[in-house]
Design a protein around this motif. Structure first.
Motif, mmCIF file in Angstrom:
data_model
loop_
_atom_site.group_PDB
_atom_site.id
_atom_site.type_symbol
_atom_site.label_atom_id
_atom_site.label_comp_id
_atom_site.label_asym_id
_atom_site.label_seq_id
_atom_site.Cartn_x
_atom_site.Cartn_y
_atom_site.Cartn_z
ATOM 1 N N LYS A 176 -51.132 0.423 72.657
ATOM 2 C CA LYS A 176 -51.796 1.161 73.729
ATOM 3 C C LYS A 176 -50.849 1.396 74.906
ATOM 4 O O LYS A 176 -50.975 2.384 75.613
ATOM 5 C CB LYS A 176 -53.040 0.416 74.201
ATOM 6 C CG LYS A 176 -54.103 0.251 73.094
ATOM 7 C CD LYS A 176 -55.366 -0.366 73.647
ATOM 8 C CE LYS A 176 -56.385 -0.633 72.543
ATOM 9 N NZ LYS A 176 -56.744 0.575 71.791
ATOM 10 N N ARG A 177 -49.915 0.463 75.113
ATOM 11 C CA ARG A 177 -48.918 0.631 76.185
ATOM 12 C C ARG A 177 -47.673 1.271 75.559
ATOM 13 O O ARG A 177 -46.734 0.592 75.130
ATOM 14 C CB ARG A 177 -48.591 -0.720 76.831
ATOM 15 C CG ARG A 177 -49.783 -1.378 77.517
ATOM 16 C CD ARG A 177 -49.359 -2.458 78.504
ATOM 17 N NE ARG A 177 -48.476 -3.470 77.935
ATOM 18 C CZ ARG A 177 -48.867 -4.558 77.300
ATOM 19 N NH1 ARG A 177 -50.172 -4.789 77.131
ATOM 20 N NH2 ARG A 177 -47.999 -5.441 76.833
ATOM 21 N N ALA A 203 -54.973 12.663 73.592
ATOM 22 C CA ALA A 203 -55.784 12.925 72.402
ATOM 23 C C ALA A 203 -56.369 11.633 71.840
ATOM 24 O O ALA A 203 -57.421 11.655 71.193
ATOM 25 C CB ALA A 203 -54.939 13.621 71.335
ATOM 26 N N HIS A 204 -55.701 10.504 72.116
ATOM 27 C CA HIS A 204 -56.209 9.195 71.692
ATOM 28 C C HIS A 204 -56.981 8.496 72.813
ATOM 29 O O HIS A 204 -57.257 7.297 72.728
ATOM 30 C CB HIS A 204 -55.050 8.307 71.227
ATOM 31 C CG HIS A 204 -54.447 8.757 69.922
ATOM 32 N ND1 HIS A 204 -55.026 8.500 68.712
ATOM 33 C CD2 HIS A 204 -53.302 9.458 69.657
ATOM 34 C CE1 HIS A 204 -54.272 9.006 67.740
ATOM 35 N NE2 HIS A 204 -53.223 9.589 68.294
ATOM 36 N N ARG A 205 -57.282 9.265 73.855
ATOM 37 C CA ARG A 205 -58.007 8.750 75.016
ATOM 38 C C ARG A 205 -57.267 7.584 75.669
ATOM 39 O O ARG A 205 -57.870 6.626 76.146
ATOM 40 C CB ARG A 205 -59.434 8.346 74.620
ATOM 41 C CG ARG A 205 -60.252 9.522 74.105
ATOM 42 C CD ARG A 205 -61.686 9.154 73.834
ATOM 43 N NE ARG A 205 -62.437 10.343 73.384
ATOM 44 C CZ ARG A 205 -63.726 10.330 73.080
ATOM 45 N NH1 ARG A 205 -64.415 9.188 73.165
ATOM 46 N NH2 ARG A 205 -64.326 11.429 72.682
ATOM 47 N N LEU A 206 -55.947 7.718 75.682
ATOM 48 C CA LEU A 206 -55.090 6.747 76.368
ATOM 49 C C LEU A 206 -54.457 7.447 77.561
ATOM 50 O O LEU A 206 -53.798 8.476 77.406
ATOM 51 C CB LEU A 206 -53.999 6.224 75.420
ATOM 52 C CG LEU A 206 -54.497 5.409 74.224
ATOM 53 C CD1 LEU A 206 -53.330 5.107 73.276
ATOM 54 C CD2 LEU A 206 -55.143 4.102 74.680
ATOM 55 N N LYS A 207 -54.671 6.913 78.731
ATOM 56 C CA LYS A 207 -54.120 7.517 79.933
ATOM 57 C C LYS A 207 -52.653 7.106 80.071
ATOM 58 O O LYS A 207 -52.344 5.918 80.225
ATOM 59 C CB LYS A 207 -54.903 7.064 81.168
ATOM 60 C CG LYS A 207 -54.439 7.747 82.447
ATOM 61 C CD LYS A 207 -55.276 7.307 83.640
ATOM 62 C CE LYS A 207 -54.792 7.985 84.915
ATOM 63 N NZ LYS A 207 -55.591 7.552 86.090
ATOM 64 N N PRO A 208 -51.736 8.075 80.032
ATOM 65 C CA PRO A 208 -50.315 7.729 80.150
ATOM 66 C C PRO A 208 -50.005 7.115 81.507
ATOM 67 O O PRO A 208 -50.404 7.649 82.548
ATOM 68 C CB PRO A 208 -49.599 9.075 79.979
ATOM 69 C CG PRO A 208 -50.619 9.982 79.354
ATOM 70 C CD PRO A 208 -51.948 9.514 79.853
ATOM 71 N N ASP A 209 -49.321 5.991 81.498
ATOM 72 C CA ASP A 209 -48.881 5.335 82.730
ATOM 73 C C ASP A 209 -47.608 6.043 83.200
ATOM 74 O O ASP A 209 -46.626 6.120 82.461
ATOM 75 C CB ASP A 209 -48.597 3.857 82.446
ATOM 76 C CG ASP A 209 -48.290 3.066 83.714
ATOM 77 O OD1 ASP A 209 -47.736 3.646 84.670
ATOM 78 O OD2 ASP A 209 -48.605 1.860 83.740
#
Length: 333
Positions: A176-177, A203-209
């Protein structure tokens, strides 16, 4: 030694010899073989300058790449040159070192040499000079940038699809990170890959840090520096996607220098799939963009424009695909 002696040996006219050498008219294949056999037997070497004056063509092609020290480009050059030699063209090769000003100098040199066409395999672009080349009717093939038009074709690499495959792969493993090391963002291809990474994460509902997205230089040194900065973060990323393999190799070195392991501590993915990455420790998972295919596609596109098969240019697609090796694994719990 002149073409009259060739004509006598081959029992043909001097006009036939001239057409054969200059490829300026129809000559039967059997007759052409007789001429070339006579040329070989008599050790005759045609005067290239004279041939240019007669035919109006230099039989010289320009090929511009970004960085000849990057292992991706020699394979591209080899593929392009093999086809060029087969069609009796010589090659004028130059490298821009990712500098637009240098590309301008390279193109002007090629104009001075009256090249029959130019393949620009870089993301650096001088729009004014491209317009000048187009106005002169010089056939052009671009990679990454440039527009399709009269005597202008475009080799389009599926960077976005390749980066998304890399993101899909590490996310499917449970990461995820996920961090990304781009190339120089003044390059169109680097911006395209960066944007594809951000969209792939969303698209994977992961907010880019934002801290996890670093700009590199498409070099091992740039990859090493960017990776070192990522390792200073807390928490640090568990997976890194690099914009090219050279960057990933630098990142691999930084991870090792920090006493960490790939993929046990950090998974790592490159892009280009140069031959070297099969021999890194561990072997690097990478997005394959076949340099040989790019070189062959660029030559065929250029040859089509030069040969007069078509006046209007076209877009030629080159696919990418992920090659999974030993540098990616599930995140350490």
């Amino acid at each position: 030694m002149n073409i009259s002696e060739i004509a006598r040996r081959a029992n043909v006219s001097t006009a036939t010899v001239s057409r054969t050498i200059n490829q300026s008219g129809a000559v039967k294949s059997d007759t052409a073989r007789k001429v070339w056999r006579a040329i070989d037997e008599l050790k005759y070497y045609p005067n290239s300058h004279a041939r240019t004056l007669v035919s109006g063509r230099s039989r010289l092609l320009g090929l511009i790449v970004s960085d000849i020290t990057n292992p991706f480009f020699p394979e591209l050059v080899r593929s392009f040159e093999l086809l060029a030699v087969h069609q009796q063209y010589d090659l004028l090769l130059t490298s821009t070192d990712y500098q637009t000003a240098r590309m301008t100098v390279c193109l002007r040199r090629m104009l001075e040499r009256k090249v029959d066409g130019v393949a620009i395999m870089t993301s650096e672009m001088d729009v004014g000079l491209i317009k000048e080349l187009s106005r002169r009717g010089v056939p052009l093939v671009f990679m990454d940038v440039g527009q399709v038009g009269p005597r202008m074709s475009h080799v389009s690499i599926d960077y976005g699809g390749g980066i998304r495959q890399a993101v899909d792969h590490v996310v499917a493993l449970g990461h995820k990170r996920v961090a990304f090391i781009s190339g120089p963002l003044d390059l169109h291809s680097a911006r395209t890959r960066r944007q594809a990474f951000l969209e792939g994460m969303r698209a994977h509902r992961l907010k880019p840090d934002r801290r996890f997205v670093r700009e590199g230089m498409h070099t091992a040194e740039g990859g090493q520096q960017a990776m070192a900065a990522l390792l200073r973060l807390s928490p640090r990323p568990t997976a890194v996607v690099a914009s090219n393999d050279w960057t990933a190799i630098g990142a691999l070195h930084a991870i090792d220098a920090a006493g960490l392991r790939v993929p046990e501590d950090i998974s790592l993915v490159g892009f280009d799939d140069i031959p070297l990455v099969s021999y890194t420790n561990p072997a690097l998972t990478s997005v394959r963009m076949s340099a040989a295919d790019v070189g062959a596609t660029a030559f065929n596109a250029l040859f089509s424009l030069i040969g007069g098969d078509r006046l209007e240019g076209d877009t030629y697609q080159v696919a990418t695909r992920l090659v999974v090796r030993e540098s990616t694994a599930k995140p350490h719990r």
